[in-house]
Write a protein that holds these residues in place. Sequence first.
Motif, PDB file in Angstrom:
ATOM      1  N   ASN A 110      98.322  75.171  43.030  1.00  0.00           N
ATOM      2  CA  ASN A 110      98.162  75.881  44.109  1.00  0.00           C
ATOM      3  C   ASN A 110      96.826  75.913  44.838  1.00  0.00           C
ATOM      4  O   ASN A 110      96.306  76.883  45.562  1.00  0.00           O
ATOM      5  CB  ASN A 110      98.798  77.282  44.302  1.00  0.00           C
ATOM      6  CG  ASN A 110      98.457  78.010  43.000  1.00  0.00           C
ATOM      7  OD1 ASN A 110      97.609  77.671  42.372  1.00  0.00           O
ATOM      8  ND2 ASN A 110      99.160  78.806  42.367  1.00  0.00           N
ATOM      9  N   LYS A 149      95.479  83.774  40.233  1.00  0.00           N
ATOM     10  CA  LYS A 149      96.230  83.002  40.270  1.00  0.00           C
ATOM     11  C   LYS A 149      96.083  82.117  41.343  1.00  0.00           C
ATOM     12  O   LYS A 149      97.262  81.996  42.106  1.00  0.00           O
ATOM     13  CB  LYS A 149      97.738  83.249  39.826  1.00  0.00           C
ATOM     14  CG  LYS A 149      97.993  84.282  38.461  1.00  0.00           C
ATOM     15  CD  LYS A 149      98.120  83.261  37.336  1.00  0.00           C
ATOM     16  CE  LYS A 149      98.387  84.056  35.941  1.00  0.00           C
ATOM     17  NZ  LYS A 149      97.300  84.822  35.644  1.00  0.00           N
ATOM     18  N   GLY A 150      94.900  81.734  41.958  1.00  0.00           N
ATOM     19  CA  GLY A 150      94.884  80.554  42.846  1.00  0.00           C
ATOM     20  C   GLY A 150      94.979  81.085  44.425  1.00  0.00           C
ATOM     21  O   GLY A 150      94.911  80.398  45.269  1.00  0.00           O
ATOM     22  N   GLN A 197      79.354  81.315  40.526  1.00  0.00           N
ATOM     23  CA  GLN A 197      80.413  80.320  39.955  1.00  0.00           C
ATOM     24  C   GLN A 197      81.359  80.846  38.688  1.00  0.00           C
ATOM     25  O   GLN A 197      82.395  80.758  38.891  1.00  0.00           O
ATOM     26  CB  GLN A 197      79.656  79.226  39.407  1.00  0.00           C
ATOM     27  CG  GLN A 197      80.163  77.964  38.721  1.00  0.00           C
ATOM     28  CD  GLN A 197      81.198  77.507  40.040  1.00  0.00           C
ATOM     29  OE1 GLN A 197      80.217  76.642  40.817  1.00  0.00           O
ATOM     30  NE2 GLN A 197      82.318  77.173  39.958  1.00  0.00           N
ATOM     31  N   PRO A 222      78.091  79.393  48.023  1.00  0.00           N
ATOM     32  CA  PRO A 222      78.115  77.860  48.109  1.00  0.00           C
ATOM     33  C   PRO A 222      79.252  77.564  49.024  1.00  0.00           C
ATOM     34  O   PRO A 222      79.218  76.619  50.024  1.00  0.00           O
ATOM     35  CB  PRO A 222      78.028  77.080  46.994  1.00  0.00           C
ATOM     36  CG  PRO A 222      78.485  78.188  45.985  1.00  0.00           C
ATOM     37  CD  PRO A 222      77.928  79.546  46.479  1.00  0.00           C
ATOM     38  N   GLU A 243      87.384  76.439  26.264  1.00  0.00           N
ATOM     39  CA  GLU A 243      87.225  74.947  26.753  1.00  0.00           C
ATOM     40  C   GLU A 243      86.081  74.805  27.863  1.00  0.00           C
ATOM     41  O   GLU A 243      86.100  73.822  28.437  1.00  0.00           O
ATOM     42  CB  GLU A 243      88.475  74.727  27.526  1.00  0.00           C
ATOM     43  CG  GLU A 243      88.512  76.083  28.456  1.00  0.00           C
ATOM     44  CD  GLU A 243      90.172  76.056  29.218  1.00  0.00           C
ATOM     45  OE1 GLU A 243      91.232  75.597  28.545  1.00  0.00           O
ATOM     46  OE2 GLU A 243      90.324  76.713  30.237  1.00  0.00           O
ATOM     47  N   MET A 277      78.979  74.946  52.460  1.00  0.00           N
ATOM     48  CA  MET A 277      79.516  73.499  52.343  1.00  0.00           C
ATOM     49  C   MET A 277      80.303  72.945  53.420  1.00  0.00           C
ATOM     50  O   MET A 277      80.425  72.051  54.035  1.00  0.00           O
ATOM     51  CB  MET A 277      79.827  72.897  51.084  1.00  0.00           C
ATOM     52  CG  MET A 277      78.683  73.096  50.298  1.00  0.00           C
ATOM     53  SD  MET A 277      78.570  72.445  48.516  1.00  0.00           S
ATOM     54  CE  MET A 277      79.578  73.477  47.589  1.00  0.00           C
ATOM     55  N   THR A 325      82.875  73.862  29.122  1.00  0.00           N
ATOM     56  CA  THR A 325      81.967  72.401  29.118  1.00  0.00           C
ATOM     57  C   THR A 325      80.786  72.605  29.760  1.00  0.00           C
ATOM     58  O   THR A 325      79.855  72.144  29.293  1.00  0.00           O
ATOM     59  CB  THR A 325      82.606  71.290  29.273  1.00  0.00           C
ATOM     60  OG1 THR A 325      83.406  71.346  30.638  1.00  0.00           O
ATOM     61  CG2 THR A 325      83.803  71.061  28.245  1.00  0.00           C
ATOM     62  N   VAL A 345      83.806  83.284  40.487  1.00  0.00           N
ATOM     63  CA  VAL A 345      84.914  82.303  41.164  1.00  0.00           C
ATOM     64  C   VAL A 345      85.879  81.919  39.976  1.00  0.00           C
ATOM     65  O   VAL A 345      87.045  81.980  40.175  1.00  0.00           O
ATOM     66  CB  VAL A 345      84.261  81.246  42.021  1.00  0.00           C
ATOM     67  CG1 VAL A 345      85.481  80.551  42.538  1.00  0.00           C
ATOM     68  CG2 VAL A 345      83.655  81.852  43.237  1.00  0.00           C
ATOM     69  N   ASP A 346      85.232  81.309  39.068  1.00  0.00           N
ATOM     70  CA  ASP A 346      86.304  80.846  37.936  1.00  0.00           C
ATOM     71  C   ASP A 346      87.145  81.777  37.369  1.00  0.00           C
ATOM     72  O   ASP A 346      88.371  81.732  37.329  1.00  0.00           O
ATOM     73  CB  ASP A 346      85.299  80.133  37.071  1.00  0.00           C
ATOM     74  CG  ASP A 346      84.692  78.821  37.387  1.00  0.00           C
ATOM     75  OD1 ASP A 346      85.011  78.139  38.417  1.00  0.00           O
ATOM     76  OD2 ASP A 346      83.888  78.265  36.776  1.00  0.00           O
ATOM     77  N   MET A 355      89.554  82.797  40.137  1.00  0.00           N
ATOM     78  CA  MET A 355      90.666  81.772  40.438  1.00  0.00           C
ATOM     79  C   MET A 355      91.652  82.050  39.339  1.00  0.00           C
ATOM     80  O   MET A 355      93.000  82.038  39.653  1.00  0.00           O
ATOM     81  CB  MET A 355      90.003  80.517  40.290  1.00  0.00           C
ATOM     82  CG  MET A 355      89.061  80.030  41.350  1.00  0.00           C
ATOM     83  SD  MET A 355      90.254  79.759  42.865  1.00  0.00           S
ATOM     84  CE  MET A 355      89.639  78.266  43.294  1.00  0.00           C
ATOM     85  N   ASN A 369      87.707  71.005  34.150  1.00  0.00           N
ATOM     86  CA  ASN A 369      88.076  72.175  34.808  1.00  0.00           C
ATOM     87  C   ASN A 369      86.989  72.604  36.062  1.00  0.00           C
ATOM     88  O   ASN A 369      86.586  73.835  36.132  1.00  0.00           O
ATOM     89  CB  ASN A 369      88.420  73.429  33.769  1.00  0.00           C
ATOM     90  CG  ASN A 369      88.882  74.635  34.726  1.00  0.00           C
ATOM     91  OD1 ASN A 369      89.605  74.402  35.678  1.00  0.00           O
ATOM     92  ND2 ASN A 369      88.878  75.819  33.802  1.00  0.00           N
ATOM     93  N   SER A 397      86.677  73.890  39.449  1.00  0.00           N
ATOM     94  CA  SER A 397      87.285  74.515  40.594  1.00  0.00           C
ATOM     95  C   SER A 397      86.572  74.183  41.614  1.00  0.00           C
ATOM     96  O   SER A 397      87.182  74.686  42.679  1.00  0.00           O
ATOM     97  CB  SER A 397      87.711  75.761  40.164  1.00  0.00           C
ATOM     98  OG  SER A 397      86.518  76.396  39.626  1.00  0.00           O
ATOM     99  N   SER A 398      85.309  74.049  41.711  1.00  0.00           N
ATOM    100  CA  SER A 398      84.730  73.954  42.976  1.00  0.00           C
ATOM    101  C   SER A 398      83.356  73.087  42.681  1.00  0.00           C
ATOM    102  O   SER A 398      82.795  73.045  41.554  1.00  0.00           O
ATOM    103  CB  SER A 398      84.391  75.217  43.691  1.00  0.00           C
ATOM    104  OG  SER A 398      83.474  75.698  43.019  1.00  0.00           O
ATOM    105  N   GLN A 399      82.914  72.423  43.655  1.00  0.00           N
ATOM    106  CA  GLN A 399      81.667  71.477  43.435  1.00  0.00           C
ATOM    107  C   GLN A 399      80.513  72.494  43.126  1.00  0.00           C
ATOM    108  O   GLN A 399      80.407  73.800  43.508  1.00  0.00           O
ATOM    109  CB  GLN A 399      81.405  70.695  44.756  1.00  0.00           C
ATOM    110  CG  GLN A 399      82.704  69.919  45.394  1.00  0.00           C
ATOM    111  CD  GLN A 399      82.815  70.339  46.685  1.00  0.00           C
ATOM    112  OE1 GLN A 399      82.937  71.598  47.219  1.00  0.00           O
ATOM    113  NE2 GLN A 399      82.622  69.506  47.627  1.00  0.00           N
ATOM    114  N   SER A 400      79.530  71.825  42.405  1.00  0.00           N
ATOM    115  CA  SER A 400      78.433  72.523  41.987  1.00  0.00           C
ATOM    116  C   SER A 400      77.505  72.614  43.372  1.00  0.00           C
ATOM    117  O   SER A 400      77.531  71.828  44.519  1.00  0.00           O
ATOM    118  CB  SER A 400      77.701  71.912  40.981  1.00  0.00           C
ATOM    119  OG  SER A 400      76.413  72.176  41.185  1.00  0.00           O
TER     120      SER A 400
END
Lengths: 218, 498
Positions: free
Chosen positions: A9, B198-199, B187, B344, B93, B348, B95, B190-191, B194, A187, A189-192
């Motif tokens: 979504n 749930k989006g 960031q 950001p 997970e 953008m 990275t 937001v992660d 999100m 993963n 979710s958005s651009q840096s």
Amino acid sequence: MAAGGAGSNKTYSFKVVLLGEGCVGKTSLVLRYCENKFNDKHITTLQASFLTKKLNIAGKRVNLAIWDTAGQERFHALGPIYYRDSNGAVLVYDITDEDSFQKVKNWVKELRKMLGNEICLCIVGNKIDLDKDRHVSVDEAERYAESVGAKHYHTSAKLNKGIEELFLDLCKRMMENAQADERLKGNGSSQSASSWRGVQIVDDDPQATPAGGCCSSG
Amino acid sequence: MSQRTERRGIHVDQSDLLCKKGCGYYGNTAWQGLCSKCWREEYQRVRQKQIQDDWALAEKLQREEEAAYASSHGVQTQSHGPFSKFEEKKTNEKTRKVTTVKKFFSPSSRTPPKKETQDSKTPSPSISRHASFDTDQVSKDFVEFLKNLQKPGREIHKQCRAFLVNMSSKKDISAEELSECVQDFYQNMVDRLMTHFKGSSESVEQVMDQVEKYIMTRLYKSVFCPETTDDEKKDLATQKRIRALHWVTIQMLCVSMDEEIPEVSENVVKAITDIIEMDSKRVPRDKLACITRCSKHIFSAIKITKNEPASADDFLPALIYIVLKANPPRLQSNIQYITRFCNPSRLMTGEDGYYFTNLCCAAAFIEKLDAQSLNLSPEEFERYMSGQASPRFNSSEGDWTSSGAASESTSINPVLVQLNQNLELLSSLSSRQERLVEAAHSLQADLLSWTESVKKEVNDILEKYPLEIQTCSVSAIDANNVDNENLPPPLTPQVFAG
Ligand SMILES: Nc1nc2c(ncn2[C@@H]2O[C@H](COP(=O)(O)OP(=O)(O)OP(=O)(O)O)[C@@H](O)[C@H]2O)c(=O)[nH]1
Ligand SMILES: [Mg+2]
Ligand SMILES: [Zn+2]
């Protein structure tokens, strides 16, 4: 749920810049696309320099932000400030004006040099309603587009031809890019944001730069 | 003349400049319209109150949090709330490099309640506060907002506070690194959001707006135009540059705004006000909002002039013109600050981002502006820049040909006529000046000779009647009672028969 995360979504947000010489019909194209208007003096639109369109493609929501750019020569050096972080660029020329096609070629060189292959390029021959005055051959334009990894479209803002297809196609390509990107990042979710910072204006004249690898690589 | 019309529009009432408390001194927008004295008083009062309220709130939150834990778990199981659960999964997970803030997102960052919050209202020194009026309100609003989110809200609050503490310990790092920290924090937030929401990207945006507001209000003082950068130097350079370009006309920039139309000039004034106001805001998003409002006024002005929607070709020159007229305070610092610390996603793709980008373009254009960009010859440009000539006289031809003062030369270039008139005026001025100087000299001479003559007169008189100081022979009656014997006897009362 683990794999889906942001996937199912998620709303895609894309930035698309419009580039091209003055008077080729950039503003007309975007007004036609977003508001279905052409040369209408009584329009309620306040401005036609930043327009958005919400789309739904294959069940995915897409927010398209279309950035009109100032086409006059004296603003040319500001190009990089406009197109940084763009997902796509629509390069417009007027089929009755050979020079405007030359300008498109310059833009392509500059964009490829500055942004590499990350950006989806569309080359658009506008005003096909004036086909009797055509000065840019279809064949040449399409061959050129293919040689630089861009898609070519024919449009008429006046007759509302080819515009929906142009933007729909572009969105699909940008989505593919974004999905490929996500797979790479795992993963993302958005651009840096880091790429945004510290962009400087480049002084060099794109016309002076020698035809580099971008053209021969096709 | 034309200079005045050019400047018309920015009216500032004397009363606008005075201290809002009405004490009669001048106020300052940086002090919310108060004078320095009233500001200090008000600031002390509010600050004291803020400190108290803030800690009361923190205390309350802490208590609520504990109560929640106590009721939901009999035993404390180190992992609570959706965030913590997510955290476990996430860390496996993850990275990307998130070194700077990562540690704040682990459960271990939960600190036990501070002793001092329980028994006193003394603020902890650990959070360096750049307190001011709105900081108080902002914190309160933030907590209010987070309350509606319940548990995640508390988590968010905690992360933000931890982040602020950490930032306050970072004193000597570069602006880029500061920016990096804040962007990493956004960031991460937001992660987390999100996944948690749930989006629902709208609500994430909403939360992020609040987070940005809260954090940047507090960090503003230390990260706006920091000493580690040359932002301030650039500000000064830009300001000087814009001042040097005062002669640039609306025609040279090909701006499609006709300021003769009252509605247009009204919008122009508003646009100028908006862009100037940007500097007074502290949250990047609020600064962006000023730029957006400015842009909307420009669009209105263009729309009224041209009767069609403004394209980028209309907008950018108009914005450049507005920036030149406004000479916004600390333009470069503001651009840098927004670039470094704004959320950001806004910069953008959003509408605000578009206008901001255009402002960056305007600033860059002004910096690089040359003869070619204004369709002038290099010589003309040089003459205007050096102040040897002003393009404004061109626009007032009509006045001079009809003025009749130089009737035989009306066929000549009106600029020359004007030039001659000016020269005449100048020479008459200089002869008047000379006369004035002469008169002043003679006055000075008169004054000198006058003092001389007075002196001489006084001396003459003194010579004629030399002052003879006679020894004092009179003394007070009861001075020493030395001569008491010489005194006549006291009077005795006499009786008169009548
Ligand atoms: N016949 C025809 N005319 C068009 C078409 N599209 C645009 N025009 C005309 O071309 C002129 C320029 O169009 P704009 O949309 O203003 O061009 P632009 O590229 O935005 O120009 P700048 O803003 O100056 O860079 C206008 O008079 C339009 O009416 C078209 O498809 N067919
Ligand atoms: Mg246009
Ligand atoms: Zn006062």
